[in-house]
Design a protein around this motif. Sequence first.
Motif, PDB file in Angstrom:
ATOM      1  N   ARG A 119      60.218  48.066  93.690  1.00  4.91           N
ATOM      2  CA  ARG A 119      59.194  49.122  93.721  1.00  4.91           C
ATOM      3  C   ARG A 119      57.996  48.704  94.557  1.00  4.91           C
ATOM      4  O   ARG A 119      56.874  48.698  94.076  1.00  4.91           O
ATOM      5  CB  ARG A 119      58.746  49.495  92.304  1.00  4.91           C
ATOM      6  N   THR A 162      58.145  64.136  99.263  1.00  5.31           N
ATOM      7  CA  THR A 162      57.979  63.203  98.136  1.00  5.31           C
ATOM      8  C   THR A 162      56.510  63.158  97.710  1.00  5.31           C
ATOM      9  O   THR A 162      56.180  63.163  96.514  1.00  5.31           O
ATOM     10  CB  THR A 162      58.475  61.786  98.530  1.00  5.31           C
ATOM     11  N   GLN A 163      55.619  63.155  98.713  1.00  6.20           N
ATOM     12  CA  GLN A 163      54.183  63.156  98.387  1.00  6.20           C
ATOM     13  C   GLN A 163      53.792  64.443  97.668  1.00  6.20           C
ATOM     14  O   GLN A 163      53.014  64.422  96.713  1.00  6.20           O
ATOM     15  CB  GLN A 163      53.355  62.990  99.662  1.00  6.20           C
ATOM     16  N   GLN A 166      54.940  64.177  94.076  1.00  7.07           N
ATOM     17  CA  GLN A 166      54.094  63.252  93.312  1.00  7.07           C
ATOM     18  C   GLN A 166      52.733  63.902  93.050  1.00  7.07           C
ATOM     19  O   GLN A 166      52.171  63.779  91.961  1.00  7.07           O
ATOM     20  CB  GLN A 166      53.932  61.926  94.067  1.00  7.07           C
ATOM     21  N   PHE A 204      56.014  56.507 100.990  1.00 11.62           N
ATOM     22  CA  PHE A 204      56.758  57.118  99.883  1.00 11.62           C
ATOM     23  C   PHE A 204      56.110  56.713  98.563  1.00 11.62           C
ATOM     24  O   PHE A 204      56.240  55.566  98.128  1.00 11.62           O
ATOM     25  CB  PHE A 204      58.229  56.667  99.920  1.00 11.62           C
ATOM     26  N   GLN A 206      55.004  55.875  94.847  1.00  6.50           N
ATOM     27  CA  GLN A 206      55.702  55.367  93.665  1.00  6.50           C
ATOM     28  C   GLN A 206      55.370  56.267  92.477  1.00  6.50           C
ATOM     29  O   GLN A 206      54.295  56.860  92.432  1.00  6.50           O
ATOM     30  CB  GLN A 206      55.186  53.944  93.438  1.00  6.50           C
ATOM     31  N   ARG A 207      56.273  56.382  91.535  1.00  8.35           N
ATOM     32  CA  ARG A 207      55.940  57.096  90.294  1.00  8.35           C
ATOM     33  C   ARG A 207      54.804  56.332  89.606  1.00  8.35           C
ATOM     34  O   ARG A 207      54.730  55.110  89.691  1.00  8.35           O
ATOM     35  CB  ARG A 207      57.140  57.077  89.355  1.00  8.35           C
ATOM     36  N   THR A 222      58.651  50.216 105.249  1.00 11.34           N
ATOM     37  CA  THR A 222      59.317  51.280 104.484  1.00 11.34           C
ATOM     38  C   THR A 222      60.785  50.948 104.248  1.00 11.34           C
ATOM     39  O   THR A 222      61.351  51.265 103.212  1.00 11.34           O
ATOM     40  CB  THR A 222      59.212  52.616 105.253  1.00 11.34           C
ATOM     41  N   HIS A 262      62.868  57.111  95.082  1.00 10.28           N
ATOM     42  CA  HIS A 262      61.764  58.087  95.081  1.00 10.28           C
ATOM     43  C   HIS A 262      62.381  59.458  94.816  1.00 10.28           C
ATOM     44  O   HIS A 262      62.574  60.245  95.741  1.00 10.28           O
ATOM     45  CB  HIS A 262      61.031  58.057  96.421  1.00 10.28           C
ATOM     46  N   THR A 263      62.696  59.727  93.572  1.00 13.98           N
ATOM     47  CA  THR A 263      63.464  60.936  93.262  1.00 13.98           C
ATOM     48  C   THR A 263      62.606  62.081  92.711  1.00 13.98           C
ATOM     49  O   THR A 263      63.145  63.071  92.225  1.00 13.98           O
ATOM     50  CB  THR A 263      64.583  60.608  92.251  1.00 13.98           C
ATOM     51  N   GLN A 264      61.267  61.921  92.798  1.00 19.73           N
ATOM     52  CA  GLN A 264      60.376  62.946  92.239  1.00 19.73           C
ATOM     53  C   GLN A 264      60.727  64.357  92.734  1.00 19.73           C
ATOM     54  O   GLN A 264      60.789  65.306  91.957  1.00 19.73           O
ATOM     55  CB  GLN A 264      58.918  62.688  92.645  1.00 19.73           C
TER      56      GLN A 264
END
Length: 313
Positions: A119, A162-163, A166, A204, A206-207, A222, A262-264
């Motif tokens: 991560r 992804t952003q 999040q 990307f 992170q949660r 990356t 990064h599956t958000q």
Amino acid sequence: MRSEAIHAALKAATWAPSVHNSQPWTFAVAGEEICVRADADRKLRVGDHAGREMLIGCGAALFNIRTVLRDRGWAPVTRILPDPDRPNLLATVRPGEAVTPDETTRLLSGEIERRRTHRAGFTTLPVPDKLIEALVRQAAAENVKLVPAGDEAALRMLAAVTQAAQGARPQDPEVRRWARPPDSPRKDGVPADSYPREPADTGFPQRDYAWGTETDQSMAATGVVAIMTTRGDSREEWIATGQALQRVLLYACAYGVSAAFHTQALELPHLREFLREELCSGAYPQMIMRLGFTFDVSRSVRRVRRPLSEVLD
Ligand SMILES: Cc1cc2nc3c(=O)[nH]c(=O)nc-3n(C[C@H](O)[C@H](O)[C@H](O)COP(=O)(O)O)c2cc1C
């Protein structure tokens, strides 16, 4: 001995990755048959309403079972979703005829306990094209596509989506529920020492698991960004994705490559649909990951799992 192989396979199953380390599985053994079942109480009710991510985790556990049985000299005989009246029974596996394990099986089996989720950023050491091609073939062997993000535009779009995801759910209560506080005795959830306190700037996000730990910030690359896709979006294909995922991760690990996820965006239906249309040529995106080399810090990260006795009926 078949019974020893079954026990080793079950232990290996518990080392599978699962969303937020929710470990959404239980196992049972009837005679020589291992049953892999989804534990719907551990499903993310909002982010994973349909149980897609839950089945990906269980599929990864199933792959570990198959691999260890073969490594121990027994060809696994697998049935996927064998009983329509028991939808949580995802698969049965039993040791079939005696086989000599091939080199790849031995390689993958040896990585099951070593693999862990990364991560942070990666080193600038490039992942060789030949290795990426091999990973694509590993996924294809389970009927799943691993698609490296081709060009700059695709990469930028994926990072932006992804952003957006999040940003839409910055302090997602479901993420917080599975964030494991430092020194917690919990045997599930994401441990505080498995992610940096200050997220690396990889593009990307992170949660937000809330705690984190001081880490070496010198890795900021990356890595190779890739999506896993399936032609349809059935429960069979979610289980296949889990099997392909674990196969890819173990193979990558054997060559020193780690994966970050990064599956958000895939938890928000409109963003997932956007990615399906714009980036996946109509195929269904199932996983988003970055692949790269680390300074081996991730090897020292502790992993927590519920013991087999807790997940075996
Ligand atoms: C379907 C799925 C989705 C995941 N999504 C993320 C994610 O968005 N961010 C992340 O950091 N890890 C993600 N993970 C990794 C899990 O958090 C990880 O597998 C779990 O915490 C267990 O840790 P380990 O992989 O190191 O054994 C995902 C895993 C699965 C199977």
